[in-house]
Design a protein around this motif. Structure first.
Motif, PDB file in Angstrom:
ATOM      1  N   TRP A 284      -1.277  -9.048   2.572  1.00  0.00           N
ATOM      2  CA  TRP A 284      -1.653  -8.576   3.900  1.00  0.00           C
ATOM      3  C   TRP A 284      -2.416  -9.654   4.674  1.00  0.00           C
ATOM      4  O   TRP A 284      -2.227  -9.819   5.887  1.00  0.00           O
ATOM      5  CB  TRP A 284      -2.500  -7.302   3.799  1.00  0.00           C
ATOM      6  CG  TRP A 284      -1.698  -6.093   3.447  1.00  0.00           C
ATOM      7  CD1 TRP A 284      -1.754  -5.368   2.291  1.00  0.00           C
ATOM      8  CD2 TRP A 284      -0.704  -5.473   4.250  1.00  0.00           C
ATOM      9  NE1 TRP A 284      -0.859  -4.328   2.310  1.00  0.00           N
ATOM     10  CE2 TRP A 284      -0.181  -4.363   3.511  1.00  0.00           C
ATOM     11  CE3 TRP A 284      -0.170  -5.730   5.509  1.00  0.00           C
ATOM     12  CZ2 TRP A 284       0.817  -3.532   4.010  1.00  0.00           C
ATOM     13  CZ3 TRP A 284       0.835  -4.897   6.003  1.00  0.00           C
ATOM     14  CH2 TRP A 284       1.307  -3.826   5.261  1.00  0.00           C
TER      15      TRP A 284
ATOM     16  N   GLN B 171       8.831  -5.894  -2.046  1.00  0.00           N
ATOM     17  CA  GLN B 171       8.788  -4.437  -2.029  1.00  0.00           C
ATOM     18  C   GLN B 171       7.339  -3.949  -2.091  1.00  0.00           C
ATOM     19  O   GLN B 171       6.503  -4.536  -2.769  1.00  0.00           O
ATOM     20  CB  GLN B 171       9.568  -3.871  -3.225  1.00  0.00           C
ATOM     21  CG  GLN B 171      11.062  -4.183  -3.187  1.00  0.00           C
ATOM     22  CD  GLN B 171      11.734  -3.565  -1.966  1.00  0.00           C
ATOM     23  OE1 GLN B 171      11.519  -2.388  -1.652  1.00  0.00           O
ATOM     24  NE2 GLN B 171      12.546  -4.354  -1.272  1.00  0.00           N
ATOM     25  N   PRO B 172       7.019  -2.873  -1.369  1.00  0.00           N
ATOM     26  CA  PRO B 172       5.657  -2.325  -1.429  1.00  0.00           C
ATOM     27  C   PRO B 172       5.396  -1.707  -2.798  1.00  0.00           C
ATOM     28  O   PRO B 172       6.351  -1.378  -3.515  1.00  0.00           O
ATOM     29  CB  PRO B 172       5.670  -1.268  -0.316  1.00  0.00           C
ATOM     30  CG  PRO B 172       7.118  -0.905  -0.143  1.00  0.00           C
ATOM     31  CD  PRO B 172       7.894  -2.135  -0.455  1.00  0.00           C
ATOM     32  N   PRO B 173       4.100  -1.583  -3.125  1.00  0.00           N
ATOM     33  CA  PRO B 173       2.936  -1.902  -2.286  1.00  0.00           C
ATOM     34  C   PRO B 173       2.614  -3.394  -2.305  1.00  0.00           C
ATOM     35  O   PRO B 173       2.825  -4.067  -3.310  1.00  0.00           O
ATOM     36  CB  PRO B 173       1.819  -1.085  -2.939  1.00  0.00           C
ATOM     37  CG  PRO B 173       2.209  -1.048  -4.389  1.00  0.00           C
ATOM     38  CD  PRO B 173       3.706  -0.962  -4.420  1.00  0.00           C
ATOM     39  N   LEU B 174       2.105  -3.898  -1.172  1.00  0.00           N
ATOM     40  CA  LEU B 174       1.725  -5.300  -1.079  1.00  0.00           C
ATOM     41  C   LEU B 174       0.308  -5.500  -1.600  1.00  0.00           C
ATOM     42  O   LEU B 174      -0.542  -4.600  -1.517  1.00  0.00           O
ATOM     43  CB  LEU B 174       1.807  -5.773   0.375  1.00  0.00           C
ATOM     44  CG  LEU B 174       3.182  -5.690   1.052  1.00  0.00           C
ATOM     45  CD1 LEU B 174       3.096  -6.251   2.465  1.00  0.00           C
ATOM     46  CD2 LEU B 174       4.244  -6.419   0.254  1.00  0.00           C
TER      47      LEU B 174
END
Length: 211
Positions: A156, A148-151
């Motif tokens: 990234w 789930q974000p945020p990554l």
């Protein structure tokens, strides 16, 4: 009276020329001398006719063989496409946010190919690349793909390796360079802010620009 002369072409007898007359003793040595050149021309014409017939048969056989090969090639390409489509669909079904993504991208790319009047080969390669453009994510763990974000920045970085992973995978099983390059560079941007190489403008392969 009957006069028969052998039809000889390059030392090989290929037939016989026969002349017949109702008159007795109609042909003498002078007649033979007159007819002999004709026999030579007839022999050449006969050989040329036979060669032409053989070439025509060979051409028909070759055309039939080429047509059969083309059909086999088309069937193989369709099988590869359908197999890839099935695999991608099965993989994407595991991730709700990706359901149908690759097929939608493929449909849009095909519209662009049609508008740009691209060749059947380019159309085929771009369609395959569009279908498989995210295949590099297959080797990534669910802990990353379902996170789930945020990554995190490290997440990234890992996600940004998927174009190279996908292109290397496809290259290893014999996909053409046009397909692997499109997959490798599909995340590049015209202004050079994309990845993995930071290419910009015309540096980006056409197929990747379409993707």
């Amino acid at each position: 009276s009957v006069l028969m002369l052998p039809l000889v072409h390059r030392g090989i007898t290929v037939g016989a020329l026969t002349l017949a007359s109702r008159q007795e003793m109609a042909y003498n040595e002078e007649a033979v001398k007159l007819v002999q050149p004709l026999a030579g021309h007839v022999a050449t014409a006969l050989v040329n006719h036979r060669l032409y017939a053989e070439i025509s048969r060979d051409k028909e056989a070759l055309a039939s063989h080429v047509q059969a090969l083309a059909k086999s090639q088309e069937a193989l390409e369709n099988s590869v496409y359908n197999l890839a489509r099935g695999l991608v669909k099965a993989w994407e079904s595991r991730y709700p946010y990706k359901g149908g993504h690759s097929e939608r991208v493929t449909s849009l790319c095909q519209i662009l190919c049609r508008e740009a009047k691209m060749s059947p080969e380019d159309w085929r390669n771009i369609s395959l690349a569009a279908l498989l453009h995210d295949i590099g994510m297959v080797s990534m763990p669910d802990s990353l793909l379902l996170k789930q974000p945020p990554l995190e920045p490290a997440d990234w970085v890992a996600l940004h390796t998927h174009p190279d992973r996908g292109a290397d995978l496809l290259a290893s099983i014999g996909f053409p360079r046009e397909v692997t390059d499109a997959v490798r560079f599909h995340q590049e941007r015209y202004d050079g802010t994309g990845y993995p190489k930071g290419l910009k403008g015309q540096e980006i392969p056409l197929a990747a620009r379409i993707l």
